[in-house]
Every structure is written in structure tokens, then in C-alpha cells.
Scaffold this motif. Sequence first.
Motif, short mmCIF file in Angstrom:
data_model
loop_
_atom_site.label_atom_id
_atom_site.label_comp_id
_atom_site.label_asym_id
_atom_site.label_seq_id
_atom_site.Cartn_x
_atom_site.Cartn_y
_atom_site.Cartn_z
N UNK A 82 5.38 14.15 -10.23
CA UNK A 82 6.72 14.57 -9.82
C UNK A 82 6.69 15.09 -8.38
N UNK A 83 5.70 15.89 -8.08
CA UNK A 83 5.56 16.45 -6.74
C UNK A 83 5.40 15.35 -5.70
N UNK A 84 4.63 14.32 -6.01
CA UNK A 84 4.43 13.21 -5.07
C UNK A 84 5.73 12.43 -4.87
N UNK A 85 6.50 12.23 -5.96
CA UNK A 85 7.80 11.55 -5.84
C UNK A 85 8.72 12.35 -4.91
N UNK A 86 8.76 13.65 -5.12
CA UNK A 86 9.62 14.50 -4.30
C UNK A 86 9.21 14.42 -2.83
N UNK A 87 7.91 14.40 -2.58
CA UNK A 87 7.42 14.34 -1.20
C UNK A 87 7.84 13.05 -0.52
N UNK A 88 7.78 11.93 -1.25
CA UNK A 88 8.20 10.65 -0.67
C UNK A 88 9.68 10.66 -0.34
N UNK A 89 10.48 11.20 -1.24
CA UNK A 89 11.92 11.27 -0.99
C UNK A 89 12.22 12.19 0.19
N UNK A 90 11.48 13.27 0.29
CA UNK A 90 11.67 14.20 1.40
C UNK A 90 11.40 13.52 2.74
N UNK A 91 10.48 12.56 2.73
CA UNK A 91 10.15 11.80 3.94
C UNK A 91 11.12 10.64 4.19
N UNK A 92 12.10 10.50 3.31
CA UNK A 92 13.09 9.44 3.48
C UNK A 92 12.68 8.11 2.89
N UNK A 93 11.65 8.08 2.06
CA UNK A 93 11.19 6.85 1.45
C UNK A 93 11.87 6.62 0.11
N UNK A 94 12.23 5.37 -0.15
CA UNK A 94 12.76 5.02 -1.47
C UNK A 94 11.60 4.86 -2.43
N UNK A 95 11.87 5.08 -3.73
CA UNK A 95 10.82 4.96 -4.74
C UNK A 95 10.77 3.58 -5.37
N UNK A 96 11.65 2.67 -4.92
CA UNK A 96 11.61 1.30 -5.43
C UNK A 96 10.26 0.68 -5.07
N UNK A 97 9.57 0.18 -6.07
CA UNK A 97 8.29 -0.45 -5.82
C UNK A 97 7.12 0.53 -5.81
N UNK A 98 7.40 1.81 -6.00
CA UNK A 98 6.32 2.81 -6.07
C UNK A 98 5.91 2.95 -7.54
N UNK A 99 4.67 2.63 -7.89
CA UNK A 99 4.24 2.73 -9.29
C UNK A 99 4.48 4.12 -9.87
N UNK A 100 4.72 4.17 -11.16
CA UNK A 100 5.03 5.45 -11.80
C UNK A 100 3.87 6.43 -11.68
N UNK A 101 2.64 5.93 -11.72
CA UNK A 101 1.49 6.82 -11.65
C UNK A 101 0.78 6.75 -10.31
N UNK A 102 0.85 5.62 -9.63
CA UNK A 102 0.23 5.50 -8.32
C UNK A 102 -1.27 5.75 -8.38
N UNK A 103 -1.75 6.60 -7.50
CA UNK A 103 -3.19 6.88 -7.43
C UNK A 103 -3.66 7.81 -8.54
N UNK A 104 -2.71 8.41 -9.26
CA UNK A 104 -3.06 9.31 -10.36
C UNK A 104 -3.35 8.48 -11.60
N UNK A 105 -4.43 8.78 -12.27
CA UNK A 105 -4.79 8.04 -13.47
C UNK A 105 -3.73 8.24 -14.56
N UNK A 106 -3.29 7.15 -15.16
CA UNK A 106 -2.29 7.22 -16.23
C UNK A 106 -2.93 7.85 -17.46
#
Length: 394
Positions: free
Chosen positions: A162-186
Amino acid sequence: MKASDIKDEDSLRLWLDARPLAETITISQRVALRVAPVWFAAMETAWDNEGKFSNLAHLRLLITAVATGANQTQTMIRVGQVVFNTAISRLAFSSRIANPVKVPISGPDQSDLEPAWAARAAAGYALKLAFDPTSAILRSSDLVFAARAASRLNFKGVWERIKLDCAKMEEGQALDGVPLWGSISNPFQVEMKRTRTRWAQPNSPYTFWLRWYEAALEGRSLNPELERDIALIPNAEWEKGAAHIAGLIALIEERFDLKAQVQALRQQLTFAQTAPADAAHRGHNQPPELIDSAPEVQRQITIIFDTLDDAEKELSKFAPSPSRLKVIGEALLNSAAIIARYCGGIANKAVGAAAVAFGTAGGALAAAKLIQFVTPVKTLGQSITDFALKWLGG
């Protein structure tokens, strides 16, 4: 405050209160989607797999939340309310709004259900937020509730993501195409592996849902309009079970595929019509009978373009008219047959050397080019006709 300062519910609430509604909705959906496999895995146990507790009911919550968040129309808001109210009436969901996980649940496996109810609550909050964003306070509360429910399953992983998602949005990045877990192990890979095995079985009514959820894990949508139309399936149809819904979704997907074929064929015809004819087809010594045939070919091409426009409009409807689709399909079949006869005449008399002028000023479509469209037009016409019969039967 900044996203980097988020560390608990209170700090998340403060960050959310200063952000646009759309961002809050997106984050809540991603929370609910991440933990969904916990509910899916619970469906393997005896306490449920049909009726009011089911994968289908949970998937309906999720896809309606996604569709309502993307389409803030009155129609989708009403649909969201219906789906959420159904969950309330059947699952005592209202009592879980305040404390979704610790409400007593009857059944021999009660202690094992707490994680599943947390996943269920996260989906419910995501949907509620999408259709009822009445105030900044309630908006942030709903997401905090969703995060709290999800964090019962895996506090560190869920909150870190959640924190990483918020950080991307704060930087003006859309989350489309950003994996739900990304570098964090599911943390729910085991549950998802079991679910994937079951849903991929032959004749499973969940094959679409597997594709849909796998796409969600990658942070993308199969098709936002498709998600909207699935969410718009009436409540009474969902009551008929997963197999019935699978059949309806197959029809909706076929409708979208036909619409894409219509658009592609029109684009190809437009390009061929406006492209310059090559030197081999610029001769002016056409036999008179071929010149006489040109107006009819031009008329059929005009009919095809008009029919393709009609097809796209009809296939864009949630409930297209079978009779109208049948007329459209037959019109394409008729035009294909007329053009085939004309092109056959050219092949016999001039071996395709004649050019047929038609369409926009300066445009030409040689018979050699025209004939390549006979089969696609005929195939599309037959597909639309067949679909009309399926839709009528459905």
C-alpha cells in the motif's frame, strides 16, 4: 505528509484525506484484489462452495468494484449498491462493517474463517467506496477498514505494498500496469496455486475469472468495457450459478470480439480504398462490360461500410437486437456474394488487369485488391448471423 511517512492506519488516513477520490478508490481495489486468493482457497472447504458463500459471489464484488470505480455513472452506482446490499442481506455484512473479522461465524471451521472474512471485507469496502464516496472522512475510513482487514492476513506485505502504491501516485505515476505485488513476494502464492489448478480444469466455470484475476495480478485490465458489461449482468442471472454466468460471459466476450473484427475490417477497407492503385492496374483499356459493372460494385462497397457502422453500434449495446444483427449479417453475406461474382468476371475476361474507381476522389480499389476482402466480409457476415442466433437462444 508524504507517502514515505505512512506507517499505520492513522498516517494512511491523513495521507488519503489530501488525495483525489480516484486514487483512494484505486488503492482500495488493489488491496482487495491482493488478498482475494485467501477467499478462493477457503472455498475448497466444506463450509462453502455454492449458494451465498461462493467464489462467484466474491468475484462479483471485485469486478463490480473495479467497474464502478472506472465508471462513475448513475447506472454503475446503482449496480454497485445492489451488489453490496445483496452481500449485506446474505452475509450479515453490515455487522462486519464495524469489525469484519471477529464477528462470530457458525460452523465447525469457525477459527479458520477469520482470514477468509478479512478478504471478504476488503472486497466489500472497495465496492462501498466506489459507489458511495460521500465524504473525505468516509472515503478514507473505508480504505482504512479494507487495509485493516487485509493486514490481518499478512501485515507487513499488505501495508508495504500500500505504501509503495501511495508513493507512486504521489510522484504522479498511474498504477495501470503496475503488478499488485511488484518486487514484494506474494504471500498468497500457495493459495493462488491451488486456485489456479482448480479453475484451469476442463469445463471449469471459472476459466474467464482465472484470466481476469491473472491480469489483475499484473496490474492491468482485460478490457474495462468488458468488466463494465459483466458487472451489469442482472442480479437474477447471478442467482443461477457459476456455469450460467460463464455462458453469459462467453457471449459478452464474443460480442466484443465481433466488434473488434468489424472495426479491423472497416480500417482495412478504408486503407485499400484510399491507397493509390499500383501501375499494373492503372490502364484505361478496360472492356466496356467491366466499366458498366463498376457502379454496382461501388454501391456494394458503400453498403458494406454502412453495414459495418451499424454492426459496431449494435454490438456496442449491452443487449443487442438479435433480429437487427441477423439483418446486418445477411447484408454482409449478400454484398460479399455480389462482389465475388464481379471479381470472378474480371478474372475471366481481363485476368484482374482492370481497375474499378470508386469512393473518395482520386481513390481506387483494383479488382485484385477487392477480391481479397470477399472472404473476410463473408466470414464476418456469417459470424454475426450465428451470434444473433446464439444471443436469441440465450
